[in-house]
Motif scaffolding. Sequence first.
Motif, PDB file in Angstrom:
ATOM      1  N   VAL A   1       2.254  21.617  -2.039  1.00  0.00           N
ATOM      2  CA  VAL A   1       3.351  21.103  -2.864  1.00  0.00           C
ATOM      3  C   VAL A   1       3.379  19.584  -2.723  1.00  0.00           C
ATOM      4  CG1 VAL A   1       5.832  21.150  -3.298  1.00  0.00           C
ATOM      5  CG2 VAL A   1       4.663  23.218  -2.508  1.00  0.00           C
ATOM      6  N   ARG A   2       3.124  18.871  -3.819  1.00  0.00           N
ATOM      7  CA  ARG A   2       3.034  17.411  -3.753  1.00  0.00           C
ATOM      8  C   ARG A   2       4.414  16.801  -3.515  1.00  0.00           C
ATOM      9  NH1 ARG A   2      -0.443  13.340  -4.651  1.00  0.00           N
ATOM     10  NH2 ARG A   2       0.252  11.445  -5.734  1.00  0.00           N
ATOM     11  N   PRO A   3       4.543  15.940  -2.491  1.00  0.00           N
ATOM     12  CA  PRO A   3       5.837  15.305  -2.209  1.00  0.00           C
ATOM     13  C   PRO A   3       6.328  14.462  -3.383  1.00  0.00           C
ATOM     14  CG  PRO A   3       4.350  15.053  -0.346  1.00  0.00           C
ATOM     15  CD  PRO A   3       3.534  15.596  -1.491  1.00  0.00           C
ATOM     16  N   HIS A   4       7.645  14.313  -3.457  1.00  0.00           N
ATOM     17  CA  HIS A   4       8.272  13.623  -4.569  1.00  0.00           C
ATOM     18  C   HIS A   4       7.770  12.193  -4.725  1.00  0.00           C
ATOM     19  CE1 HIS A   4      11.282  12.200  -7.346  1.00  0.00           C
ATOM     20  NE2 HIS A   4      11.810  11.383  -6.451  1.00  0.00           N
ATOM     21  N   ARG A   5       7.536  11.471  -3.609  1.00  0.00           N
ATOM     22  CA  ARG A   5       7.162  10.057  -3.677  1.00  0.00           C
ATOM     23  C   ARG A   5       5.713   9.800  -3.287  1.00  0.00           C
ATOM     24  NH1 ARG A   5       9.848   6.614  -6.510  1.00  0.00           N
ATOM     25  NH2 ARG A   5       9.337   4.913  -5.070  1.00  0.00           N
ATOM     26  N   ALA A   6       4.887  10.808  -3.327  1.00  0.00           N
ATOM     27  CA  ALA A   6       3.479  10.619  -2.969  1.00  0.00           C
ATOM     28  C   ALA A   6       2.837   9.569  -3.868  1.00  0.00           C
ATOM     29  CB  ALA A   6       2.723  11.930  -3.092  1.00  0.00           C
ATOM     30  N   GLY A   7       2.151   8.613  -3.266  1.00  0.00           N
ATOM     31  CA  GLY A   7       1.490   7.557  -4.016  1.00  0.00           C
ATOM     32  C   GLY A   7       2.431   6.474  -4.494  1.00  0.00           C
ATOM     33  N   LEU A   8       3.732   6.607  -4.220  1.00  0.00           N
ATOM     34  CA  LEU A   8       4.716   5.619  -4.671  1.00  0.00           C
ATOM     35  C   LEU A   8       5.470   5.002  -3.499  1.00  0.00           C
ATOM     36  CD1 LEU A   8       6.211   7.562  -7.731  1.00  0.00           C
ATOM     37  CD2 LEU A   8       4.582   5.661  -7.778  1.00  0.00           C
ATOM     38  N   ARG A   9       4.983   5.202  -2.287  1.00  0.00           N
ATOM     39  CA  ARG A   9       5.646   4.640  -1.126  1.00  0.00           C
ATOM     40  C   ARG A   9       5.175   3.206  -0.890  1.00  0.00           C
ATOM     41  NH1 ARG A   9       3.079   9.371   0.692  1.00  0.00           N
ATOM     42  NH2 ARG A   9       4.410  11.213   0.740  1.00  0.00           N
ATOM     43  N   LEU A  10       6.107   2.304  -0.613  1.00  0.00           N
ATOM     44  CA  LEU A  10       5.713   0.954  -0.217  1.00  0.00           C
ATOM     45  C   LEU A  10       5.089   0.973   1.170  1.00  0.00           C
ATOM     46  CD1 LEU A  10       8.743  -1.200  -1.441  1.00  0.00           C
ATOM     47  CD2 LEU A  10       6.418  -1.174  -2.363  1.00  0.00           C
ATOM     48  N   VAL A  11       5.573   1.882   2.015  1.00  0.00           N
ATOM     49  CA  VAL A  11       5.071   2.017   3.378  1.00  0.00           C
ATOM     50  C   VAL A  11       4.572   3.450   3.544  1.00  0.00           C
ATOM     51  CG1 VAL A  11       5.600   1.788   5.834  1.00  0.00           C
ATOM     52  CG2 VAL A  11       6.806   0.376   4.147  1.00  0.00           C
ATOM     53  N   PRO A  12       3.270   3.650   3.760  1.00  0.00           N
ATOM     54  CA  PRO A  12       2.742   5.017   3.833  1.00  0.00           C
ATOM     55  C   PRO A  12       3.354   5.865   4.922  1.00  0.00           C
ATOM     56  CG  PRO A  12       0.965   3.424   3.601  1.00  0.00           C
ATOM     57  CD  PRO A  12       2.208   2.638   3.858  1.00  0.00           C
TER      58      PRO A  12
END
Length: 387
Positions: free
Chosen positions: A366-377
Amino acid sequence: MKVTGYRSVTTEHEWGRLIGDANGVMARPRTPVDVLILETDAGVEGIGLGPHAHVEQVFGAVEGQDPRSVTALYDRMLAWVFKTGHAGATFGAIGAIDTALWDLKAKAAGEPLWRTLGALDRFVPGYASGLDIALDDDRLAGLYTEFADRGFSSGKLKGGRRLEDDIRRLRILRDVLGRNSARPALMFDANESWNRSQAVRYVTALERTIDLTWIEEPVRRWDAAGLVSVRRGIRAAVATGENLTGLEQYRPLLDADAVDVVQVGNVWGITHFLRVAAVAHSRDLPVSPVAYHTNPVAHAAAAVPNHLAFEVQGLTAPIGLRVDQEYDDGGIVLGDEPGIGIQVDEDRIVAAQLADTAGRIAGPHVRPHRAGLRLVPDAARERVELS
């Protein structure tokens, strides 16, 4: 011999540990394993593995047909769904049927599938992959020590959220596997959790300390431009492809020169693997299968000229399945039983009362809501929206 019907059973794999990746961790140490059993009028049954919820959409393409006509039946299944599409769950059903057909073909010949496919050697080189992001350092070392005891000198770590943790854990992996090689091959899997800039910065930071063999799925599986950007910005090879369904999905990545190691998922079937391997070979690229329970594609991997290494995620079989293979010398040693060498004990599976479906609704798939959109991984918390 004609295909007359099918049965579908679900068992579970007992991992003995929680498994997951940067996208999430399974809620329990057991995960479902879907088994498809093709029936024939000759009394011989073929075994296929992998989720196949859409089996009814494509079964009509093989019903009443001779299962030994495998590749023709594979194309027939694709043709049956060419309007609605063969991606996702439908492609999984095609893969499960295809694997069962190959199993029947080899059983009809009275030989293991690796020999039917023309392999010279039953040994399939592999690498250890513990799906290990949930493990603390001691359990991580213990798990890969079990792999090292079987001769593995290559391993893949799950990560991508905290740089300091990943560096420390990669060092543990290197030290444990180092008993079998002066320079063990270390791979790192981000499971599509980064954007392209994050990927380059993160991997570059890792490479200041760790010599990585490849970085796997640094960005989305279809992002040819992003994969090219990552390839140009790091030293390690880029590996991807396990979630691609159909040759046409590989074309833009190969045309863009976006991948170094072409991966194929076991759940998509034997014929798909053979075709992807041939296309990769035409471009002088190696192919590497991504594991699934019982490793059915290992038989095909033994028969292609450009197989690099087979992912091995565990050393035990799912409940109620007996598999004619061993793990030794850093790889898979295939047996001599006809077909893919899988025996299904349906009574044991039923007796285990495996009805819990919790693993299907939460976890790394299940892909997280903010995957690839985090300023800090390595963000510790994420806002979760429920609807």
